[in-house]
Structure formats: structure tokens, C-alpha cells
Design an enzyme around this catalytic site. Structure first.
Site, PDB file in Angstrom:
ATOM      1  N   ASP A  12       0.792  -1.214  -0.318  1.00 38.70           N
ATOM      2  CA  ASP A  12      -0.367  -0.099   0.333  1.00 38.70           C
ATOM      3  C   ASP A  12       0.386   1.322   0.107  1.00 38.70           C
ATOM      4  OD1 ASP A  12      -2.492   1.379  -0.046  1.00 38.70           O
ATOM      5  OD2 ASP A  12      -2.471   1.282   2.405  1.00 38.70           O
ATOM      6  N   HIS A  29       3.023   3.550  -8.748  1.00 39.89           N
ATOM      7  CA  HIS A  29       2.702   2.152  -9.187  1.00 39.89           C
ATOM      8  C   HIS A  29       3.462   1.887 -10.008  1.00 39.89           C
ATOM      9  CE1 HIS A  29      -1.207   2.279  -8.314  1.00 39.89           C
ATOM     10  NE2 HIS A  29      -1.774   3.074  -8.575  1.00 39.89           N
ATOM     11  N   LEU A 122      11.836 -20.488  -5.570  1.00 40.16           N
ATOM     12  CA  LEU A 122      10.326 -19.380  -4.651  1.00 40.16           C
ATOM     13  C   LEU A 122       9.562 -19.178  -5.744  1.00 40.16           C
ATOM     14  CD1 LEU A 122       9.200 -16.851  -3.410  1.00 40.16           C
ATOM     15  CD2 LEU A 122      10.645 -14.966  -5.058  1.00 40.16           C
TER      16      LEU A 122
HETATM   17  C1  FPP Z   1      -1.489  -0.242  -3.624  1.00 35.46           C
HETATM   18  O1  FPP Z   1      -1.735   1.542  -3.596  1.00 35.46           O
HETATM   19  C2  FPP Z   1      -1.374  -0.595  -4.921  1.00 35.46           C
HETATM   20  C3  FPP Z   1      -2.248  -1.256  -5.678  1.00 35.46           C
HETATM   21  C4  FPP Z   1      -2.970  -1.206  -5.359  1.00 35.46           C
HETATM   22  C5  FPP Z   1      -1.173  -1.811  -6.712  1.00 35.46           C
HETATM   23  C6  FPP Z   1       0.024  -2.617  -6.201  1.00 35.46           C
HETATM   24  C7  FPP Z   1       0.687  -2.889  -7.377  1.00 35.46           C
HETATM   25  C8  FPP Z   1       1.669  -2.531  -7.941  1.00 35.46           C
HETATM   26  C9  FPP Z   1       3.205  -1.844  -6.491  1.00 35.46           C
HETATM   27  C10 FPP Z   1       2.758  -2.317  -9.130  1.00 35.46           C
HETATM   28  C11 FPP Z   1       2.330  -3.670 -10.072  1.00 35.46           C
HETATM   29  C12 FPP Z   1       2.784  -4.269  -9.613  1.00 35.46           C
HETATM   30  C13 FPP Z   1       3.034  -6.172 -10.684  1.00 35.46           C
HETATM   31  C14 FPP Z   1       3.330  -7.537 -10.018  1.00 35.46           C
HETATM   32  C15 FPP Z   1       2.268  -5.730 -11.290  1.00 35.46           C
HETATM   33  P1  FPP Z   1      -2.343   2.553  -3.672  1.00 35.46           P
HETATM   34  O2  FPP Z   1      -2.463   3.011  -4.912  1.00 35.46           O
HETATM   35  O3  FPP Z   1      -3.895   2.211  -3.099  1.00 35.46           O
HETATM   36  O4  FPP Z   1      -1.294   3.616  -3.032  1.00 35.46           O
HETATM   37  P2  FPP Z   1      -2.469   4.706  -2.068  1.00 35.46           P
HETATM   38  O5  FPP Z   1      -3.099   4.283  -0.494  1.00 35.46           O
HETATM   39  O6  FPP Z   1      -1.430   5.310  -1.535  1.00 35.46           O
HETATM   40  O7  FPP Z   1      -3.700   5.489  -2.726  1.00 35.46           O
END
Ligand code: FPP
Length: 224
Positions: A12, A29, A122
Site C-alpha cells: 500500500d 505504481h 520460490l
Molecule cells: C496499493 O497502493 C497498490 C495497488 C493497488 C497496486 C499494487 C501494484 C504494484 C505494486 C505495481 C504492479 C505490480 C506488479 C506485480 C505488476 P494504493 O494505490 O492504494 O496507494 P494509496 O493508498 O497511496 O492510494
């Protein structure tokens, strides 16, 4: 010292990081993907056998279309560019969640899973369109359909994580203390670490600090 087989992570904080540093959630992201790469490496270095990453929840569909499209493009490029190397490193990729994406992405996900299915160094479980409540409802429906008795064993049998040991550690970055519909059954006895740092700022040393702490925790499982 506790054995460590499985780490699950709620990654997050990408959006906030992106807005703060690049004035764009999507840039967060992109930066988050770099952290994914670092954590995969460190997981292997620590000889941990399972890593589960929450990449897209059933609730994330509520986000703006532009962000959703960006996330899936990122995933698509990641698979296209990195699957060969992951395969060479003996890494197995498994998707948990419901694969109802574009035909193209579904195909890519299936191919990636198939290609790496025999690997054993893994196992990375990528949670995509995953929600724990809907996973549990699916399990109960299957128990009913097959006239099985309800038990811990039969529930586990119908979960998407049926062949995966429960997480020893759950990490959530981003300074928020909630579980967001992630592996609710499986984390019954996991050690939970809430990390203040946003996911793109989470570094190997932060990960190793958690691993070290975990190894020295007395895990009682209800005993004393
Ligand atoms: C949450 O942060 C994150 C996500 C919903 C997406 C996670 C994706 C990645 C780490 C990159 C892509 C990964 C792969 C494996 C291709 P948020 O956007 O909710 O953050 P916020 O709370 O600051 O809004």
C-alpha cells in the site's frame, strides 16, 4: 528461531507516493514495481519459499479507469519483459483471484503460470482481482455442491491457496492498519507487521528488519 516459509504483502502507498513525488498516482505504481523486484530478490536471498503479493483487489475496480488501465499495462509489460528471467531463476508464478481480464492479459497470465509451473526455488502468488470474502463464499458453495462436511480441512481444500502453507508473516506498508479483504482465513495465525513507509519507499533493510523480528517472536498458537 521460527522457520519462515511464506510472506504475504499488502503493497500500500503507491498512489500517495506518486502524488507526493511526481504529481501522478500512476508514477507511484511504476515506482512500486521497482520495490516488487527488490523484494523478490531479497525473498530468494532469505530462502523463503512463498511470497504472496496483493496487486489488485476485487474492490480496486472502483478506481478511475485510467489508473486501472495503467496498472494492467504495467502488469502486462512486467510479464512480457520479466517472465523469462523469473523462469530462469526457477521461480513459479501463480495467480490467485478471478482471471476476468482482457483476453490478452488472461492469455499472458495463463502462459506465465504454465511456463513456470514446475519451478521450485520460490513461488510468487500474485493476487489479482482477489477478495477473501468471495474466495470463502466460493469454497462454501463447493463444499455444499460436493456434499462435503464443513471442516478446516474441507474449507482449505476449496481455497485458491489450497496448496500453499498459511503466511507466517503479513506485511502492510503505507501506514494504514487494516486487512482490506486479504487472505482473511489464511492469516489466522500470521504475525502482522504494519509498516509506516509507503510501498515505493520500502527497502530491503526494512524487509530484513521484519524478518529478523519475526524469527525471534515466540509463536504460541493459543498455547503458553
Ligand atoms: C496499493 O497502493 C497498490 C495497488 C493497488 C497496486 C499494487 C501494484 C504494484 C505494486 C505495481 C504492479 C505490480 C506488479 C506485480 C505488476 P494504493 O494505490 O492504494 O496507494 P494509496 O493508498 O497511496 O492510494
Amino acid at each position: 528461531m521460527n522457520p519462515l516459509n511464506h510472506v504475504a504483502i499488502i503493497m500500500d502507498g503507491n498512489g500517495r507516493w506518486g502524488l507526493k513525488n511526481k504529481n501522478s498516482r500512476n508514477a507511484g505504481h511504476k515506482a512500486g514495481l521497482n520495490t516488487v523486484e527488490k523484494i523478490i530478490k531479497e525473498t530468494i536471498r532469505n530462502n523463503i519459499k512463498f511470497l504472496t503479493l496483493y496487486a489488485f483487489s476485487t474492490e480496486n475496480w472502483k478506481r478511475p479507469k485510467k489508473e486501472i488501465n495503467y496498472l494492467f499495462k504495467l502488469l502486462e509489460n512486467f510479464l512480457i519483459n520479466r517472465i523469462e528471467d523469473l523462469h530462469k531463476q526457477n521461480i513459479k508464478l501463480k495467480i490467485i483471484g478471478v482471471k476476468n481480464f482482457s483476453l490478452r492479459l488472461n492469455k499472458l497470465l495463463n502462459q506465465s503460470e504454465k511456463k513456470t509451473s514446475k519451478n521450485s526455488k520460490l513461488q510468487i502468488n500474485l493476487a489479482l482481482n482477489y477478495g477473501s470474502k468471495s474466495e470463502l463464499i466460493g469454497a462454501f458453495k463447493n463444499i455444499n455442491k460436493n456434499k462435503d462436511k464443513i471442516s478446516e480441512k474441507s474449507i482449505k481444500k476449496y481455497l485458491q491457496t489450497k496448496d500453499i502453507p498459511d503466511p507466517d508473516i503479513l506485511i502492510r506498508t503505507g501506514n494504514t492498519k487494516r486487512l482490506s479483504n486479504f487472505l482473511l482465513w489464511q492469516i489466522a495465525y500470521s504475525e502482522i507487521f504494519f509498516e509506516k513507509k509507503l510501498w515505493p519507499d520500502f527497502k530491503e533493510k526494512d524487509y530484513n528488519k521484519i524478518i529478523k523480528k519475526f524469527k525471534n517472536i515466540k509463536r504460541n498458537y493459543g498455547n503458553i
